[in-house]
Design an enzyme around this catalytic site. Sequence first.
Site, PDB file in Angstrom:
ATOM      1  CG  ASP A   9      -1.714   1.254   1.372  1.00 23.14           C
ATOM      2  OD1 ASP A   9      -2.571   1.494   0.511  1.00 23.14           O
ATOM      3  OD2 ASP A   9      -1.485   2.010   2.342  1.00 23.14           O
TER       4      ASP A   9
ATOM      5  CD  GLU B 229      -2.161   2.965  -3.291  1.00 25.60           C
ATOM      6  OE1 GLU B 229      -3.071   3.769  -3.522  1.00 25.60           O
ATOM      7  OE2 GLU B 229      -1.969   2.458  -2.171  1.00 25.60           O
TER       8      GLU B 229
ATOM      9  CG  ASP C 234      -3.757   5.054  -8.849  1.00 30.64           C
ATOM     10  OD1 ASP C 234      -4.488   4.060  -8.782  1.00 30.64           O
ATOM     11  OD2 ASP C 234      -3.138   5.512  -7.870  1.00 30.64           O
TER      12      ASP C 234
ATOM     13  CG  HIS D   5      -6.804   8.913 -11.993  1.00 34.72           C
ATOM     14  ND1 HIS D   5      -7.585   8.174 -11.147  1.00 34.72           N
ATOM     15  CD2 HIS D   5      -5.679   9.234 -11.292  1.00 34.72           C
ATOM     16  CE1 HIS D   5      -6.970   8.054  -9.982  1.00 34.72           C
ATOM     17  NE2 HIS D   5      -5.817   8.688 -10.047  1.00 34.72           N
TER      18      HIS D   5
ATOM     19  N   GLY E  21     -14.428   3.822  -2.892  1.00 31.58           N
ATOM     20  CA  GLY E  21     -14.650   4.162  -1.493  1.00 31.58           C
ATOM     21  C   GLY E  21     -14.192   5.543  -1.082  1.00 31.58           C
TER      22      GLY E  21
END
Length: 630
Positions: free
Chosen positions: A279, A315, A335, A339, A409
Amino acid sequence: MDGSGEAGATDSGVTRRYERLGFGAECEASGVRFRLWAPSACTVDLMLEGSTAPPIAMRPAGDGWFEVITGAAGAGSLYRYRIDGGLVIPDPASRFQPRDAHGPSEVVNGGAFAWTDTTWRGRPWTDAVLYELHVGAFSPEGTYAGAAALLPRLAALGVTAIELMPVADFPGRANWGYDGVLPFAPDSRYGRPEDLKALIMTAHGLGLMVLLDVVYNHFGPDGNYLGCYAPAFFTSRHHTPWGDAINFDAPGSAQVRAYFEANVRYWLNEYHLDGLRFDAVHAIVDDSPQSILTSIAQTVEPLRSAGRHIHLILENENNEARHLGQGGFTAQWNDDIHHILHVLLTGETEGYYADYAQDTMRLLGRCLTEGFAYQGEFSPYRQGPRGEPSTALGAGAFVSFLQNHDQVGNRAFGERITALASPEAVRAATAVLLLAPSPPLLFMGQEFGCSRPFLFFCDFEADLGRAVTEGRRREFARFRQFADEAQRAGIPDPNSEETFLSSRLDWRETEGAVGVAWLAFHQGLLQARARHLAGRLAQGPVRSQGFELFGGRGIAAAWRFADGSLLHLRANLGPTPVKVGYRIAKEARASAVLLHATKSAPTPADEALEPWEVRWELWSAACGPQANGA
């Protein structure tokens, strides 16, 4: 059993795995060895739950370590440590917390579990189709066993790997997992350690890899006692969003680094996991000559050398390509491509989406054929350069997705993309991702068009709980939709049980017309991927042939496989028709296999693609290699 990882299979086809850490509570022939690093403590006592005997003094063992071996404890014993006659704490290397994060730790003999997946060595990364899930919200039971019962559905769908959100013990009844405080202890809300092992073994029996999300950039705000007796675990030299950074580069860091390196070995060996997802490594601050990430990659190398397929996923908001490939890490969550597709599908351009509001289709082409959209260019949102060149890495280094736990989330109301964009648009973006060479990731429920949100949830008490709720609502003040305080007050309370329960999947949705249609759509794409692409991906590197843009939202891209065949994409990712040509000129039309078309009627190259139309073709090696105009 050699005590350092995997034991040999017995005649009965059973393997027992036990990773010796060198600290914590470890079973031995004479009892249990307890070992704690508490460099600021003068005395440490072992307190056995339910014992009428006085606490057992642990002897100093040098360099801040305290230890004791006692026959008064065994597997199943509950214990805590007492620091300097006062503070009573759980073991920071606890293997299980049956009474939550603040309660006593349990001695666990990890080698007692009988593994029957003795021949499982994992699967190559070229097979990867990932499925991210939260154990507590995935099944009606919210347990490891409940998740295991649903795995046959994922295998039938075409998924090849499940990625578990963090399970390290956290305080309270519910949490995303990123507030964990005991990294070696699977949370008791989901079941016992044996239940998690059974889940992993069930997955392997179905041909599914299992990856686990781990958090090495911070500890949660409730239940972390390390600073009280091992302040060197943290350093004020670096600041993070959570306060002082974990100490990877200052005095005392050797023990800290060993703790996390042991955690990597523990999950991969004792739990027979196929990989880890790390993470937010951009929040790990480490000025060491050899970063902790490099050390982790080196820790895993012996397992890979022994023939296991171990996959390490990052990540990393900074798009640091140097960690991938030769850097030891398999891939990174991309990511950028999420996006870009989100902007195309929804029109939203606030926050970090602002970086993708201009030149959106070119950035998409770059993601599809080169990896990152930002490879060192100036980021308007971050007000500085972002990323490193990624073209040489190959498609396998980038995990692509349309949804994940963060991107759903972290929205105020946890809306999924199907609540924000038309079904036609979502189908088009899904078709692009699931048949592109990069490994795709689905978020739980995505495959059946889940209508439930996935909200941010936790369970902190009193002042901390109120602070988290208020802080969560303040985060959205910079967005126009929540400029007014009254609007922010409507954002669900993360600490409410209803917030958690409303995020749990409703599997009855798979039986309705909408759910059945979405399932068939995803399954068809994944079957095409398995039938036509997986074998070719495994043959060797895939070479990008670049991309071309047509009109406002049209794109064509191509990739050549090691066998000479060519994968070709033509897509219109917009609401108006666009003429989209081919990226590569074909010599033999008859050699083309149509892998997928979102429209049933054929569309010749000289005709416009309808809104949100996607067409994938696979051409044999006989097709001409010349790029248009090249």
